[in-house]
Design a protein around this motif. Structure first.
Motif, PDB file in Angstrom:
ATOM      1  N   LEU A  16     -26.971  36.193   5.085  1.00  0.00           N
ATOM      2  CA  LEU A  16     -27.033  34.777   4.720  1.00  0.00           C
ATOM      3  C   LEU A  16     -26.378  33.918   5.806  1.00  0.00           C
ATOM      4  O   LEU A  16     -26.903  32.869   6.186  1.00  0.00           O
ATOM      5  CB  LEU A  16     -26.349  34.515   3.368  1.00  0.00           C
ATOM      6  N   GLY A  17     -25.247  34.396   6.326  1.00  0.00           N
ATOM      7  CA  GLY A  17     -24.568  33.666   7.397  1.00  0.00           C
ATOM      8  C   GLY A  17     -25.497  33.461   8.582  1.00  0.00           C
ATOM      9  O   GLY A  17     -25.612  32.363   9.134  1.00  0.00           O
ATOM     10  N   VAL A  24     -17.025  38.968   6.490  1.00  0.00           N
ATOM     11  CA  VAL A  24     -15.841  39.547   5.879  1.00  0.00           C
ATOM     12  C   VAL A  24     -15.826  39.183   4.402  1.00  0.00           C
ATOM     13  O   VAL A  24     -16.084  38.042   4.043  1.00  0.00           O
ATOM     14  CB  VAL A  24     -14.552  39.005   6.558  1.00  0.00           C
ATOM     15  N   ILE A  25     -15.542  40.175   3.574  1.00  0.00           N
ATOM     16  CA  ILE A  25     -15.390  39.929   2.143  1.00  0.00           C
ATOM     17  C   ILE A  25     -13.904  39.975   1.822  1.00  0.00           C
ATOM     18  O   ILE A  25     -13.218  40.941   2.184  1.00  0.00           O
ATOM     19  CB  ILE A  25     -16.094  41.033   1.312  1.00  0.00           C
ATOM     20  N   VAL A  36     -18.069  33.575  11.828  1.00  0.00           N
ATOM     21  CA  VAL A  36     -17.814  34.695  10.927  1.00  0.00           C
ATOM     22  C   VAL A  36     -18.035  34.186   9.499  1.00  0.00           C
ATOM     23  O   VAL A  36     -17.403  33.206   9.082  1.00  0.00           O
ATOM     24  CB  VAL A  36     -16.368  35.219  11.090  1.00  0.00           C
ATOM     25  N   ALA A  37     -18.952  34.818   8.800  1.00  0.00           N
ATOM     26  CA  ALA A  37     -19.201  34.434   7.404  1.00  0.00           C
ATOM     27  C   ALA A  37     -18.123  35.064   6.526  1.00  0.00           C
ATOM     28  O   ALA A  37     -17.816  36.246   6.674  1.00  0.00           O
ATOM     29  CB  ALA A  37     -20.579  34.921   6.971  1.00  0.00           C
ATOM     30  N   THR A  82     -19.468  31.480   2.551  1.00  0.00           N
ATOM     31  CA  THR A  82     -20.775  31.562   1.883  1.00  0.00           C
ATOM     32  C   THR A  82     -20.540  31.812   0.402  1.00  0.00           C
ATOM     33  O   THR A  82     -19.462  32.256   0.001  1.00  0.00           O
ATOM     34  CB  THR A  82     -21.636  32.718   2.432  1.00  0.00           C
ATOM     35  N   GLU A  83     -21.535  31.504  -0.381  1.00  0.00           N
ATOM     36  CA  GLU A  83     -21.425  31.747  -1.817  1.00  0.00           C
ATOM     37  C   GLU A  83     -22.647  32.544  -2.254  1.00  0.00           C
ATOM     38  O   GLU A  83     -23.773  32.199  -1.868  1.00  0.00           O
ATOM     39  CB  GLU A  83     -21.358  30.429  -2.567  1.00  0.00           C
ATOM     40  N   ASP A  84     -22.433  33.576  -3.029  1.00  0.00           N
ATOM     41  CA  ASP A  84     -23.502  34.468  -3.472  1.00  0.00           C
ATOM     42  C   ASP A  84     -24.245  35.098  -2.297  1.00  0.00           C
ATOM     43  O   ASP A  84     -25.365  35.584  -2.453  1.00  0.00           O
ATOM     44  CB  ASP A  84     -24.503  33.742  -4.386  1.00  0.00           C
ATOM     45  N   GLY A  85     -23.629  35.061  -1.124  1.00  0.00           N
ATOM     46  CA  GLY A  85     -24.261  35.629   0.065  1.00  0.00           C
ATOM     47  C   GLY A  85     -24.526  37.104  -0.103  1.00  0.00           C
ATOM     48  O   GLY A  85     -25.530  37.628   0.386  1.00  0.00           O
TER      49      GLY A  85
END
Ligand code: ADP
Ligand code: MG
Length: 507
Positions: free
Chosen positions: A238-239, A250-251, A447-448, A485-488
């Protein structure tokens, strides 16, 4: 003065003296207790220290370990798993795609409609639901039937809602499955082990996509599983869809992990894979990163020893939302054992994981003048009553130390990735920053970042962002962007389903 009068006066003097002595000794005692408790905090703070010099050592260690993990299987605590994702969504994808996201707090079913121009997700629908607890330890068939049924209901609903979506003939699906998987292609992978409370014995060693595909046909759903990824890879997708300079994801939620886009020639030949693009996304499994430079306290050591996976996920245990509240609880407990400033030790205070990280962030960010929220949470959650103001402040300090360390370590990890791919302005892992590696050679790197800890915990986010600037310096850090991001994790899987869709390949 008569004899009786003299005796009364003398007795009164003795009592006054005794009271005075008791008051003084109480004060001395309470000061001593206070000093002890402050000592516990100071010691904790000192060991948790992350000065710039230490952060830089961690940056280097991360880059070196990444190298080692790529060079040979088992070469590092970083698994550096190949994902077989060798291209990322570009923004030109078109059509309607679906995704399932399993492995976070909630299970998600998603649909995206893509318009074919960058960032033009025409429409996205996300449905979240918790996984019923009994399914987490049931059979693979029961779990996957639940998943397939949820998807079927989701698809059936759209028939009534929107004819443009329901007219889609061929339905393609991305599957985000955030558990350790050994991939064999972009649409197949074997489950290595369960984590996060799941334990379904008949599933380990099986192909995850086959299990899903079979459940889909049991439900009579004509859908094809095109991509199997984990949450980090989805987030990277998504990013990259939103911004082509995105190089890593990164989560930072309940757990933590990272992935990045690696040059194929940096991945050793024996891992031999067919990459048509010369790149591949590598799933680092960075929660398991370890280095002697990590600032480790007695509380970390004890938390690890008491965990179901000792010696595992050492980085994650210092950083992620699952653990931060628990570290803070352990420090408060130690203080209660050293003194009675929190009153008698309550039965709640000794319960592991009772202080969840969102509660900790509420205490940390309490801006009422009398720290009312801190008092409330201490009372309601830890059964600690009537906490004086200075003790409440102490608790805020504990939260601050725990979170600051976590955020700064995560920042060092991120810069470590950029260093590994030569995007930190230092000239890669071989060289330090020299004259010819000035910002003129720097390119923008995005970086996402996804996850409840980063997006909901303001102090964590601020400390992390601040540390990135500190490590890189003002000038170079202006080239590095952290993009939330959201819901990525789920949407990205649908985007990858589009990238790898047979329709896209035909065109
Ligand atoms: P998951 O990691 O399970 O996919 P999320 O990315 O939504 O889910 O992250 C949820 C985690 O984020 C929670 O387990 C918690 O540790 C952390 N979190 C959520 N909200 C907050 C908050 N307000 N403050 C601190 N941490 C939070
Ligand atoms: Mg998640």
């Amino acid at each position: 003065m008569g004899k009786v009068g003299f005796t009364v006066a003398a007795a009164a003097a003795v009592v006054t003296c005794a009271v005075a002595v008791t008051v003084v000794s109480k004060r001395v005692k309470s000061r001593r207790k206070w000093r002890k408790v402050v000592g516990v905090l100071r010691e904790f703070e000192e060991i948790c220290g992350t000065p710039l010099s230490r952060l830089k050592q961690i940056v280097d260690a991360m880059a070196v370990e990444m190298h080692a993990g790529l060079a040979s299987e088992g070469g590092s605590k970083l698994k550096m798993l190949l994902t077989f994702v060798d291209k990322l969504p570009t923004g030109s994808e078109r059509g309607v795609y679906y995704a399932l996201d399993l492995g976070g707090t909630n299970f998600r079913v998603l649909r995206v409609q893509l318009g074919g121009r960058r960032s033009s997700i025409v429409r996205q629908d996300v449905e979240r639901k918790p996984i019923p607890e009994h399914l987490m330890t049931s059979s693979s068939e029961e779990l996957f039937d639940f998943i397939a049924k949820s998807l079927k209901e989701f698809v059936e609903k759209e028939t009534d809602e929107d004819s443009s979506v329901s007219s889609v003939k061929k339905r393609e699906l991305g599957f985000t499955f955030s558990f350790p998987v050994k991939q064999t292609s972009v649409s197949s992978g074997i489950l290595m082990k369960w984590t996060k409370g799941f334990s379904i014995r008949d599933m380990v060693g099986k192909d995850v996509c086959d299990c899903l595909q079979q459940a889909l046909s049991r439900q009579g759903l004509d859908m094809h599983v095109v991509s199997l990824v984990n949450d980090t890879v989805g987030t990277l997708a998504l990013g990259h869809y939103n911004d082509e300079d995105t190089v890593a994801a990164v989560i930072i939620g309940t757990g933590t992990n990272a992935c990045y886009y690696e040059r194929a020639d940096a991945i050793i030949k024996s891992q031999g894979f067919p990459s048509s693009t010369g790149f591949m996304v590598v799933n680092m499994e960075w929660g398991n990163f370890w280095s002697s430079h990590l600032p480790r306290t007695i509380y970390d050591i004890e938390l690890d020893a008491d965990s179901p996976n000792p010696n595992d996920q050492g980085f994650e245990k210092m950083i992620s939302g699952m653990y931060l509240g628990e570290i803070a609880r352990r420090v408060i407990l130690r203080m209660s054992q050293e003194s009675d400033i929190f009153g008698p030790i309550s039965s709640s205070l000794v319960k592991p994981f009772i202080l969840r990280t969102p509660l900790m962030s509420t205490m940390h960010e309490d801006d009422t003048p009398d720290l009312r929220e801190v008092a409330r949470i201490l009372e309601e959650v830890l059964e600690i009553q009537d906490v004086p103001h200075k003790v409440r402040k102490l608790v805020v300090n504990i939260c601050d130390v725990v979170t600051r360390r976590a955020a700064r370590l995560a920042a060092a990890g991120i810069i470590g990735i950029l260093k590994k791919i030569g995007r930190d302005g230092s000239g890669g892992i071989a060289g330090g920053r020299s004259k010819d590696t000035s910002s003129s050679k720097m390119r923008r790197a995005v970086v996402a970042v996804e996850g409840g800890l980063y997006s909901n915990y303001r102090m964590f986010r601020e400390y992390l962002n601040e540390a990135v600037t500190e490590i890189l310096g003002e000038e170079l850090s202006s080239f590095v962007e952290l993009m939330v991001t959201e819901d990525g994790s789920g949407i990205g899987a649908a985007l990858l389903a589009a990238s790898y869709s047979s329709e896209m390949e035909d065109t």
